[in-house]
Design a protein around this motif. Sequence first.
Motif, PDB file in Angstrom:
ATOM      1  N   LEU A  67       7.072 -31.362  30.240  1.00 32.25           N
ATOM      2  CA  LEU A  67       7.544 -32.193  29.124  1.00 32.25           C
ATOM      3  C   LEU A  67       8.716 -31.516  28.425  1.00 32.25           C
ATOM      4  O   LEU A  67       9.737 -32.164  28.127  1.00 32.25           O
ATOM      5  N   VAL A  68       8.616 -30.217  28.169  1.00 30.88           N
ATOM      6  CA  VAL A  68       9.704 -29.488  27.517  1.00 30.88           C
ATOM      7  C   VAL A  68      10.952 -29.490  28.397  1.00 30.88           C
ATOM      8  O   VAL A  68      12.078 -29.643  27.910  1.00 30.88           O
ATOM      9  N   ARG A  69      10.770 -29.337  29.703  1.00 31.01           N
ATOM     10  CA  ARG A  69      11.903 -29.402  30.628  1.00 31.01           C
ATOM     11  C   ARG A  69      12.611 -30.743  30.515  1.00 31.01           C
ATOM     12  O   ARG A  69      13.845 -30.822  30.491  1.00 31.01           O
ATOM     13  N   GLN A  70      11.827 -31.822  30.439  1.00 27.56           N
ATOM     14  CA  GLN A  70      12.435 -33.149  30.357  1.00 27.56           C
ATOM     15  C   GLN A  70      13.155 -33.338  29.028  1.00 27.56           C
ATOM     16  O   GLN A  70      14.194 -34.004  28.961  1.00 27.56           O
ATOM     17  N   ALA A  77      21.819 -34.351  28.561  1.00 25.97           N
ATOM     18  CA  ALA A  77      22.439 -35.590  29.035  1.00 25.97           C
ATOM     19  C   ALA A  77      23.067 -36.365  27.877  1.00 25.97           C
ATOM     20  O   ALA A  77      24.192 -36.877  27.989  1.00 25.97           O
ATOM     21  N   ARG A  78      22.350 -36.447  26.757  1.00 22.19           N
ATOM     22  CA  ARG A  78      22.904 -37.175  25.606  1.00 22.19           C
ATOM     23  C   ARG A  78      24.100 -36.444  25.013  1.00 22.19           C
ATOM     24  O   ARG A  78      25.084 -37.069  24.590  1.00 22.19           O
ATOM     25  N   GLU A 107      21.655 -34.058  17.647  1.00 24.07           N
ATOM     26  CA  GLU A 107      20.685 -33.743  18.693  1.00 24.07           C
ATOM     27  C   GLU A 107      19.772 -32.575  18.321  1.00 24.07           C
ATOM     28  O   GLU A 107      18.898 -32.198  19.095  1.00 24.07           O
ATOM     29  N   ARG A 108      19.983 -32.008  17.146  1.00 30.69           N
ATOM     30  CA  ARG A 108      19.139 -30.905  16.651  1.00 30.69           C
ATOM     31  C   ARG A 108      19.157 -29.711  17.604  1.00 30.69           C
ATOM     32  O   ARG A 108      18.128 -29.040  17.821  1.00 30.69           O
ATOM     33  N   ILE A 109      20.331 -29.431  18.162  1.00 31.45           N
ATOM     34  CA  ILE A 109      20.440 -28.347  19.136  1.00 31.45           C
ATOM     35  C   ILE A 109      19.995 -27.018  18.534  1.00 31.45           C
ATOM     36  O   ILE A 109      19.340 -26.209  19.187  1.00 31.45           O
ATOM     37  N   ALA A 131      23.926 -29.262  32.934  1.00 31.35           N
ATOM     38  CA  ALA A 131      24.709 -28.230  32.247  1.00 31.35           C
ATOM     39  C   ALA A 131      26.173 -28.297  32.661  1.00 31.35           C
ATOM     40  O   ALA A 131      27.076 -28.176  31.822  1.00 31.35           O
ATOM     41  N   GLU A 132      26.420 -28.518  33.941  1.00 27.29           N
ATOM     42  CA  GLU A 132      27.798 -28.620  34.423  1.00 27.29           C
ATOM     43  C   GLU A 132      28.495 -29.851  33.856  1.00 27.29           C
ATOM     44  O   GLU A 132      29.671 -29.804  33.477  1.00 27.29           O
ATOM     45  N   ARG A 133      27.770 -30.963  33.811  1.00 23.72           N
ATOM     46  CA  ARG A 133      28.347 -32.188  33.242  1.00 23.72           C
ATOM     47  C   ARG A 133      28.704 -31.976  31.773  1.00 23.72           C
ATOM     48  O   ARG A 133      29.785 -32.365  31.321  1.00 23.72           O
ATOM     49  N   MET A 134      27.795 -31.344  31.024  1.00 23.96           N
ATOM     50  CA  MET A 134      28.038 -31.104  29.609  1.00 23.96           C
ATOM     51  C   MET A 134      29.237 -30.184  29.401  1.00 23.96           C
ATOM     52  O   MET A 134      30.118 -30.453  28.575  1.00 23.96           O
ATOM     53  N   GLU A 135      29.290 -29.096  30.172  1.00 24.20           N
ATOM     54  CA  GLU A 135      30.397 -28.156  30.037  1.00 24.20           C
ATOM     55  C   GLU A 135      31.729 -28.822  30.393  1.00 24.20           C
ATOM     56  O   GLU A 135      32.735 -28.620  29.713  1.00 24.20           O
ATOM     57  N   ARG A 136      31.733 -29.616  31.432  1.00 27.76           N
ATOM     58  CA  ARG A 136      32.956 -30.292  31.864  1.00 27.76           C
ATOM     59  C   ARG A 136      33.469 -31.244  30.776  1.00 27.76           C
ATOM     60  O   ARG A 136      34.668 -31.281  30.481  1.00 27.76           O
TER      61      ARG A 136
END
Length: 217
Positions: A67-70, A77-78, A107-109, A131-136
Amino acid sequence: MTDLDAVAKPRTARLRADASRNRDRIVAAATEALVEFGPDVPLDEVARRAGVGNATLYRHFSDRGELVRQVALSVMARTAKRAEDALTEEPDAFAALYRFVFEAAEERIGALCPMLSEAFDREDPDVAGQAERMERAINAILDRAQRNGLLRPDIAVGDLMVAITQLTRPLPGTGCAGFDRFVHRHLQLFLDGLRAPARSVLVGTAATLEDLKAGRN
């Protein structure tokens, strides 16, 4: 196709849609509960907030770790989507950065990052892909602002994410209630310090996400 098949197909589609909605509700509820209660939040509380039974929760997520992973994947993703939308929809390069920073804070990062760190298995292809999508996406925002001369040139995506994480993390013992008014104020101060021309020379070098990963080891 028989009449029975014609009836069964819509029913199967409805069941799949219901299952997908339940899964999304559970992940959203878990995100809120983790922010409010921390990593030891009872899964019963997550199920209650999601409006599902415990059996439904465990049918989708066999244990707390999954659950934490998801939740981690969902937050990444958001965050990536927010960066992509800001870059596409904002004609001004610094306005795109400004919008992204404030939306990423939603997102309360800062509150989630310490709890989700164990979910970031770099060998997990789903985690690596998000992670790659976010960094890009974030790099694209920074690059455009720097090319337009609006953003100081001595920062990178790692610097930005450290600042967002730190500035959105509630102080110990304060909880999250009413914290947004302080977050927004200090994010604005931070963004003012990113504008070009820079008024000082930063020590060290610009931080990438790879630098942050290396720093954890």
